[in-house]
Design a protein around this motif. Structure first.
Motif, PDB file in Angstrom:
ATOM      1  N   LYS A  86       0.874  -1.161   0.000  1.00  0.00           N
ATOM      2  CA  LYS A  86       0.000   0.000   0.000  1.00  0.00           C
ATOM      3  C   LYS A  86       0.916   1.218   0.000  1.00  0.00           C
ATOM      4  O   LYS A  86       1.455   1.615   1.030  1.00  0.00           O
ATOM      5  CB  LYS A  86      -0.912   0.002   1.218  1.00  0.00           C
ATOM      6  N   VAL A  87       1.100   1.777  -1.173  1.00  0.00           N
ATOM      7  CA  VAL A  87       2.120   2.810  -1.393  1.00  0.00           C
ATOM      8  C   VAL A  87       1.569   4.200  -1.094  1.00  0.00           C
ATOM      9  O   VAL A  87       0.430   4.531  -1.450  1.00  0.00           O
ATOM     10  CB  VAL A  87       2.636   2.753  -2.844  1.00  0.00           C
ATOM     11  N   GLY A  88       2.395   5.008  -0.448  1.00  0.00           N
ATOM     12  CA  GLY A  88       2.065   6.399  -0.207  1.00  0.00           C
ATOM     13  C   GLY A  88       3.172   7.308  -0.730  1.00  0.00           C
ATOM     14  O   GLY A  88       4.334   6.921  -0.770  1.00  0.00           O
ATOM     15  N   LEU A 110      10.960   3.734  -5.080  1.00  0.00           N
ATOM     16  CA  LEU A 110      10.283   2.748  -4.236  1.00  0.00           C
ATOM     17  C   LEU A 110      11.173   1.580  -3.790  1.00  0.00           C
ATOM     18  O   LEU A 110      11.168   1.201  -2.614  1.00  0.00           O
ATOM     19  CB  LEU A 110       9.039   2.223  -4.943  1.00  0.00           C
ATOM     20  N   ILE A 115      -0.437   2.752   5.289  1.00  0.00           N
ATOM     21  CA  ILE A 115       0.579   2.724   4.228  1.00  0.00           C
ATOM     22  C   ILE A 115       1.721   1.782   4.624  1.00  0.00           C
ATOM     23  O   ILE A 115       2.171   1.783   5.767  1.00  0.00           O
ATOM     24  CB  ILE A 115       1.118   4.150   3.980  1.00  0.00           C
ATOM     25  N   LYS A 124      -1.003  11.574  -8.634  1.00  0.00           N
ATOM     26  CA  LYS A 124      -1.754  10.339  -8.405  1.00  0.00           C
ATOM     27  C   LYS A 124      -2.265   9.762  -9.726  1.00  0.00           C
ATOM     28  O   LYS A 124      -2.149   8.557  -9.982  1.00  0.00           O
ATOM     29  CB  LYS A 124      -2.925  10.613  -7.457  1.00  0.00           C
ATOM     30  N   ALA A 176      -1.361   4.610  -5.698  1.00  0.00           N
ATOM     31  CA  ALA A 176      -0.707   5.226  -4.540  1.00  0.00           C
ATOM     32  C   ALA A 176      -1.580   6.330  -3.970  1.00  0.00           C
ATOM     33  O   ALA A 176      -2.288   7.028  -4.702  1.00  0.00           O
ATOM     34  CB  ALA A 176       0.659   5.791  -4.938  1.00  0.00           C
TER      35      ALA A 176
END
Length: 462
Positions: A83-85, A407, A199, A164, A174
């Protein structure tokens, strides 16, 4: 950096400066720091900027229209379960005239903005209160001139929504958050929402192309401090993009804007390209090792190389704006250089705000109003200004690429063992601080009470 809000605080929502102004029409422009301020934590920090998307990948922002190439590579499979932020760091700015004084206090209370010797750091907040009160009337005039407040929050929200959408077009889902350093939404608000959303991997992206202690450094330091004090966040894998001025997408985007604005002049080849960057005190560079000046000079060189490759060989120069106080700032100064260029016979000038990616006080008031007027009075006949990047498609797309590239580098921020040690060291100096604070406070109060003219003198230095 709206830190010029500290030096020359003022904004303006009607941006007309990108067009040429004839003289005839003008008669003589990877770290995180904790604060003790109590702040209301918003329950809705995730970005919901107003923009419209259709099914062919076009996004319409109020700052422009942009489209993404849909032929993009797949996201690495190992990221699909994450769960990317993404958290965008920016300065923040007062949204109403009532906000100006507390915003200035938050700004000057930051030890990365006013760097006091360790022995006198207890004076940080009293000094910030004094400066903010004295500067507020002048700063309010500036913000009133650009519509009564800063547009930075609105624009940053739009950039967050744009990013986004760009990430989605590149097969990465994200959540994108905005964390402002000195005004709402504060960094603490964004962090609260990151935890609430669960996240599992985070990319930190300052919206400053070049790194400086006083901009990216301060925001990152605050974020790190918050993370290290939280058991969940200290284990969260985080990747910090400290600077990105050298990315080809950014360079191309800047070159595109410059090339376009040059065409608004009758003789584009005669235009002087005038890069104006936010300044920092010389001591930051020479004593604290701030890489800002070197990165800025390299950035200008890369942009000019790209323009030259396109057959654009205009003369150019770099100067620094927004200095404040009696200390020496990076030279040459923008206002001084403008006068010199006029004296040397330069008639056509294109201003490029190279350290800003959003319109704010330093572009809308300082450049568009103060410096334009000074340039025209100094003999420059035709003035143009390159707009900030905003939601430019190539720029946003490149930021999305930077996030995807960052990432895999995410690692947890481990707590520092030096915390207890530093606390014990501070306790050893409590008595000394108390005595100094009592003496200094009494001295300042006595001085300003019996010598009120000193207040006017002090204001002139701010």
């Amino acid at each position: 950096m709206e830190a010029a809000a500290s030096s020359k605080v003022i904004h303006h929502t009607n941006h007309l400066s990108a067009s040429r102004v004839p003289i005839s029409s003008h008669k003589p422009s990877l770290s995180f720091i904790s604060t003790k301020k109590s702040r209301h934590i918003s329950q809705n920090v995730a970005i919901k900027a107003s923009s419209k998307s259709d099914n062919v990948g076009k996004t319409f922002c109020t700052t422009g229209v942009w489209t993404f190439d849909q032929t993009v590579s797949d996201t690495p499979s190992q990221l699909t379960h994450e769960k990317v932020g993404v958290v965008l760091l920016n300065l923040g700015g007062p949204e109403t005239l009532h906000d100006v004084q507390p915003f200035l206090f938050n700004l000057f209370a930051d030890p990365d903005i006013i760097r006091l010797p360790r022995l006198f750091q207890f004076l940080q907040r009293p000094l910030a209160q004094l400066i903010s009160v004295l500067r507020a009337p002048k700063s309010k005039e500036g913000y009133a001139a650009i519509g009564g407040g800063s547009p930075l929050r609105r624009i940053t929200n739009e950039q967050a929504q744009a990013l986004k959408t760009a990430l989605e077009s590149k097969k990465l889902q994200a959540n994108v958050y905005v964390a402002m350093r000195y005004w709402y939404p504060f960094t603490e608000e964004a962090v609260h929402q990151i935890k609430k959303d669960g996240i599992t991997k985070l990319v930190v992206l300052p919206l400053y192309p070049q790194y400086s202690i006083s901009t990216s450094g301060s925001s990152i330091s605050l974020l790190q401090s918050i993370f290290r004090e939280d058991s969940y966040l200290s284990r969260l894998p985080v990747s910090i993009i400290k600077s990105w001025y050298q990315r080809q997408g950014y360079i191309n985007s800047m070159a595109n804007l410059i090339e376009k604005e040059l065409q608004s002049f009758s003789k584009p080849e005669e235009v002087m390209i005038f890069f104006s960057a936010h300044g920092v005190p010389v001591t930051y560079v020479e004593d604290a090792g701030d890489p800002y000046r070197d990165q800025m000079e390299e950035c200008i060189s890369l942009i000019m190389q790209e323009l030259k490759a396109r057959g654009i060989g205009n003369n150019h120069t770099l100067a620094y704006q927004s200095r404040v106080g009696p200390v020496q700032w990076l030279k040459p100064y923008t206002d001084k250089v403008l006068v010199e260029l006029g004296q040397k016979g330069v008639k056509n000038l294109l201003a490029v705000p190279v350290s800003f990616v959003s319109e704010h006080i330093e572009t809308l008031e300082e450049i568009d109003m103060e410096y334009r007027e000074l340039a025209l009075e100094s003999g420059i006949e035709n003035w143009g200004r390159v707009p900030a990047l905003g939601c430019t498609s190539s720029f946003i797309s490149d930021l999305a690429d930077a996030v995807i590239e960052a990432l895999p580098l995410a690692t947890a921020i481990s707590p520092e063992n030096s915390t207890k040690k530093s606390m014990s060291q501070e306790s050893d100096t409590d008595i000394v601080r108390y005595v100094l604070k009592l003496f200094f406070g009494s001295f300042v109060a006595f001085t300003f009470l019996f010598f009120p003219k000193l207040i006017s003198t002090f204001k002139n230095y701010l």
